[in-house]
Motif scaffolding. Structure first.
Motif, PDB file in Angstrom:
ATOM      1  N   THR A   1     -10.294  -5.123  -4.287  1.00 13.88           N
ATOM      2  CA  THR A   1      -9.067  -4.723  -3.612  1.00 13.88           C
ATOM      3  C   THR A   1      -7.876  -5.050  -4.497  1.00 13.88           C
ATOM      4  OG1 THR A   1      -8.959  -6.861  -2.481  1.00 13.88           O
ATOM      5  CG2 THR A   1     -10.051  -5.051  -1.324  1.00 13.88           C
ATOM      6  N   ALA A   2      -6.774  -4.365  -4.252  1.00 13.70           N
ATOM      7  CA  ALA A   2      -5.598  -4.535  -5.097  1.00 13.70           C
ATOM      8  C   ALA A   2      -5.105  -5.971  -5.076  1.00 13.70           C
ATOM      9  CB  ALA A   2      -4.486  -3.595  -4.641  1.00 13.70           C
ATOM     10  N   SER A   3      -4.568  -6.394  -6.199  1.00 13.94           N
ATOM     11  CA  SER A   3      -3.963  -7.719  -6.283  1.00 13.94           C
ATOM     12  C   SER A   3      -2.736  -7.807  -5.385  1.00 13.94           C
ATOM     13  CB  SER A   3      -3.524  -8.008  -7.719  1.00 13.94           C
ATOM     14  OG  SER A   3      -4.616  -8.032  -8.601  1.00 13.94           O
ATOM     15  N   GLN A   4      -2.376  -9.013  -5.016  1.00 11.37           N
ATOM     16  CA  GLN A   4      -1.067  -9.230  -4.423  1.00 11.37           C
ATOM     17  C   GLN A   4      -0.002  -8.759  -5.420  1.00 11.37           C
ATOM     18  OE1 GLN A   4      -0.100 -13.123  -2.822  1.00 11.37           O
ATOM     19  NE2 GLN A   4      -2.267 -13.656  -2.622  1.00 11.37           N
TER      20      GLN A   4
ATOM     21  N   ALA B   1       0.913  -6.025  -6.597  1.00 11.86           N
ATOM     22  CA  ALA B   1       0.504  -5.071  -7.623  1.00 11.86           C
ATOM     23  C   ALA B   1       1.623  -4.084  -7.926  1.00 11.86           C
ATOM     24  CB  ALA B   1      -0.746  -4.325  -7.176  1.00 11.86           C
TER      25      ALA B   1
ATOM     26  N   ASN C   1     -11.324  -9.803 -11.763  1.00 11.62           N
ATOM     27  CA  ASN C   1     -11.222 -10.876 -10.762  1.00 11.62           C
ATOM     28  C   ASN C   1     -12.132 -12.068 -11.011  1.00 11.62           C
ATOM     29  OD1 ASN C   1     -10.450  -8.862  -7.769  1.00 11.62           O
ATOM     30  ND2 ASN C   1      -9.301  -9.273  -9.623  1.00 11.62           N
TER      31      ASN C   1
ATOM     32  N   GLY D   1      -2.778 -11.955  -8.409  1.00  9.96           N
ATOM     33  CA  GLY D   1      -1.437 -11.480  -8.126  1.00  9.96           C
ATOM     34  C   GLY D   1      -0.545 -12.477  -7.423  1.00  9.96           C
TER      35      GLY D   1
ATOM     36  N   PHE E   1      -1.468  -5.458 -12.735  1.00  7.44           N
ATOM     37  CA  PHE E   1      -1.755  -4.143 -13.304  1.00  7.44           C
ATOM     38  C   PHE E   1      -0.621  -3.608 -14.178  1.00  7.44           C
ATOM     39  CE2 PHE E   1      -3.973  -3.621  -8.936  1.00  7.44           C
ATOM     40  CZ  PHE E   1      -4.939  -4.545  -9.296  1.00  7.44           C
TER      41      PHE E   1
ATOM     42  N   GLY F   1       0.611   1.191  -8.471  1.00  2.42           N
ATOM     43  CA  GLY F   1      -0.087   0.019  -7.953  1.00  2.42           C
ATOM     44  C   GLY F   1      -1.582   0.050  -8.167  1.00  2.42           C
ATOM     45  N   THR F   2      -2.057   0.867  -9.133  1.00  3.49           N
ATOM     46  CA  THR F   2      -3.492   1.021  -9.325  1.00  3.49           C
ATOM     47  C   THR F   2      -4.007   0.151 -10.464  1.00  3.49           C
ATOM     48  OG1 THR F   2      -3.131   2.918 -10.794  1.00  3.49           O
ATOM     49  CG2 THR F   2      -3.481   3.376  -8.451  1.00  3.49           C
ATOM     50  N   ARG F   3      -5.238  -0.311 -10.309  1.00  2.00           N
ATOM     51  CA  ARG F   3      -5.906  -1.086 -11.348  1.00  2.00           C
ATOM     52  C   ARG F   3      -6.122  -0.189 -12.572  1.00  2.00           C
ATOM     53  NH1 ARG F   3      -8.644  -5.659  -9.922  1.00  2.00           N
ATOM     54  NH2 ARG F   3      -8.548  -4.834  -7.790  1.00  2.00           N
TER      55      ARG F   3
ATOM     56  N   ASN G   1      -3.514   4.780 -15.740  1.00  2.00           N
ATOM     57  CA  ASN G   1      -4.185   5.312 -14.546  1.00  2.00           C
ATOM     58  C   ASN G   1      -4.947   6.607 -14.836  1.00  2.00           C
ATOM     59  OD1 ASN G   1      -1.897   6.912 -14.933  1.00  2.00           O
ATOM     60  ND2 ASN G   1      -1.591   7.257 -12.743  1.00  2.00           N
TER      61      ASN G   1
END
Length: 494
Positions: free
Chosen positions: A449-452, A454, A68, A322, A83, A459-461, A486
């Motif tokens: 926090t997760a990107s828009q 994602a 980020n 995102g 991601f 949906g994980t980084r 992941n």
């Protein structure tokens, strides 16, 4: 990314023109250094520039977006930002930047230097070989290591477990990264027929600084595995502290210096500022909000903000990670990495090991492992070193810390104090996303926090890069299917 275009725009001329490197090869074990005339002074800058390029290029774009600092505005970074990564990514970085570049050149440097009894070159080669292998295993996990770099004698090397790469495994003939660095440090103490001068583009032949860098590298490796192997980490850190020969000032930082003419610049200059890929990256709104939490109260703004990022318009122009709406226009108003990261014309430096990093490592280890030193003192030292590196005056540093006790003073539980340390280390590492990605995977900090929008896997980084598809197809030693983005590497415990 299309490699011919990438190579044309980004490859450092020294990697293409040195007599020892006539060209790149088809797999990671065929040496490009077959010239009988290769000498240590020819190979050394190749190794150093290669390490800087590998750290600073596409893998850095990937990690800087994940962490980020930046947001993806197009191309590959836009995929990284949500991601989305797989085995089609980073083939060039695996095959050309690391195994077919820095690592094979480091191995050749070690061999040629030993033949000429030039132990100073040998020592530097081993230290840089360890650094490049640490990059590979930190990014991909289990990788070719003990059997790699043997040329046509072994085209399909086994993958060594990351645990064995860091700790060694005598039964399998695997030397630990720690011992590889220690060997390099021992070589630096020996007589050397030849000694580097201007060919050493990091330290100009300063032997003491190389010793400090090697010991600081041991601190970095110990810090990396400290959650998985706290006793071993503590042992190594105490070993380094006892020797008292590590980086203690910004002037001793391990920086790779590039050129400012077209074709000789650092990778991130072309990827983030100047080249045809530059409009694929923009400053992240999330990082702006960390450095400037209250625009109405300038005392809360981190004084490094205008040093780290440009502000061509009336205010910083950023997007959220995102984000998939219309991009800000015109693009020449976008906030991008500033000369602190790229240099005025692309010269960098690329920072590989730093004084602030050393201070934050020791602050963390004093806090969590009980190694010598006061966590608060070392934490303040890390912040101060970073700010002074950014050119912030002593008065402005003092004013910022006085106005922001929540930043200046470690408070709360051990975990809360650790979060403060790693968050400040993250800020200090602006420009080097790989180091921050390592810290985030180790500790869970900074909090992201997760990107828009994602996607990725669940949906994980990503917590690792997927193995290169070409390598899976070429070498039966790779698991097929391989671990996905992941699945944690060995030292990443939770």
């Amino acid at each position: 990314m299309n490699f011919p275009k990438y190579k044309k725009l980004l490859m450092v001329p020294i990697l293409l023109l040195m007599g020892s490197c006539g060209g790149f090869v088809e797999d990671i074990n065929v040496s490009p250094n077959n010239s009988a005339t290769a000498t240590p002074s020819v190979l050394l800058p190749n190794v150093l520039a290669g390490a800087g390029f590998a750290n600073n290029g596409e893998l850095n774009r990937f990690a800087s977006v994940l962490m980020n600092y930046l947001a993806g505005a197009g191309g590959s970074p836009a995929a990284y930002d949500i991601f989305n990564t797989n085995g089609a990514d980073f083939g060039n970085q695996w095959r050309f930047d690391l195994y077919g570049g820095t690592l094979i050149n480091a191995q050749k440097l070690i061999e040629v230097s030993d033949q000429s009894e030039s132990k100073m070159y040998t020592g530097i080669g081993k230290i840089m070989k360890a650094y490049a292998f640490s990059m590979a295993t930190d990014i991909w996990g289990d990788v070719p290591y003990s059997q790699a770099l043997q040329g046509e004698a072994l085209l399909q090397p086994r993958l060594d477990k990351q645990e064995d790469i860091y700790k060694g495994n005598q039964s399998l003939g695997i030397q630990s990264l720690f011992d590889l660095v220690r060997e390099g440090l021992t070589d630096l103490e020996a007589a050397s027929a030849l000694k580097p001068t201007t060919d050493d583009i990091i330290y100009g032949g300063n032997l003491d600084n190389w010793k400090r860098a090697g010991n600081t590298m041991l601190l970095k490796f110990a810090n990396t595995i400290s959650r998985r192997e706290p006793e071993l980490a503590k042992q190594v850190i105490n070993e380094v502290l006892t020797k008292n020969m590590y980086i203690t000032s910004n002037a001793q930082d391990m920086n790779v210096k590039f050129g400012s003419s077209v074709g000789s610049t650092s990778a991130i200059w072309n990827l983030a500022v100047f080249g045809s890929f530059s409009n694929e990256l923009i400053m992240s709104t999330r990082f702006l909000e960390v450095l400037r939490p209250d625009p109405a109260n300038p005392a809360k703004t981190d004084p490094r903000l205008p040093v780290f990022f440009t502000k061509p318009a009336a205010d910083y122009v950023t997007i959220d990670n995102g984000y998939r709406g219309a991009l800000p226009t015109p693009t020449n108003t976008w906030s991008r990495y500033a000369p602190y990261v790229t240099g005025q014309q692309g010269e960098g430096p690329v920072r590989l090991l730093t004084n602030f990093q050393r201070a934050f490592i020791l602050a963390e280890s004093a806090l969590t492992l009980g190694t010598p030193g006061d966590p608060q003192t070392l934490y303040t030292e890390g912040i101060t070193a970073s700010m002074k590196l950014a050119g912030i005056s002593d008065a402005d540093i003092a004013a910022y810390l006085a106005a922001n006790p929540n930043v200046a003073t470690l408070t709360g539980t051990t975990q809360q104090k650790l979060e403060q340390i790693i968050t400040q280390k993250w800020i200090a590492w602006t420009g080097n996303g790989l180091e921050s990605w390592n810290d985030w995977r180790r500790t869970g900090y900074p909090r992201l926090t997760a990107s828009q929008n994602a996607v990725g896997i669940n949906g994980t980084r990503p917590v690792r890069a997927a193995y290169i598809t070409q390598e899976i197809e070429r070498n039966p030693g790779f698991p097929n299917p391989g671990p996905q983005s992941n699945e944690r590497v060995w030292w990443d415990v939770d």
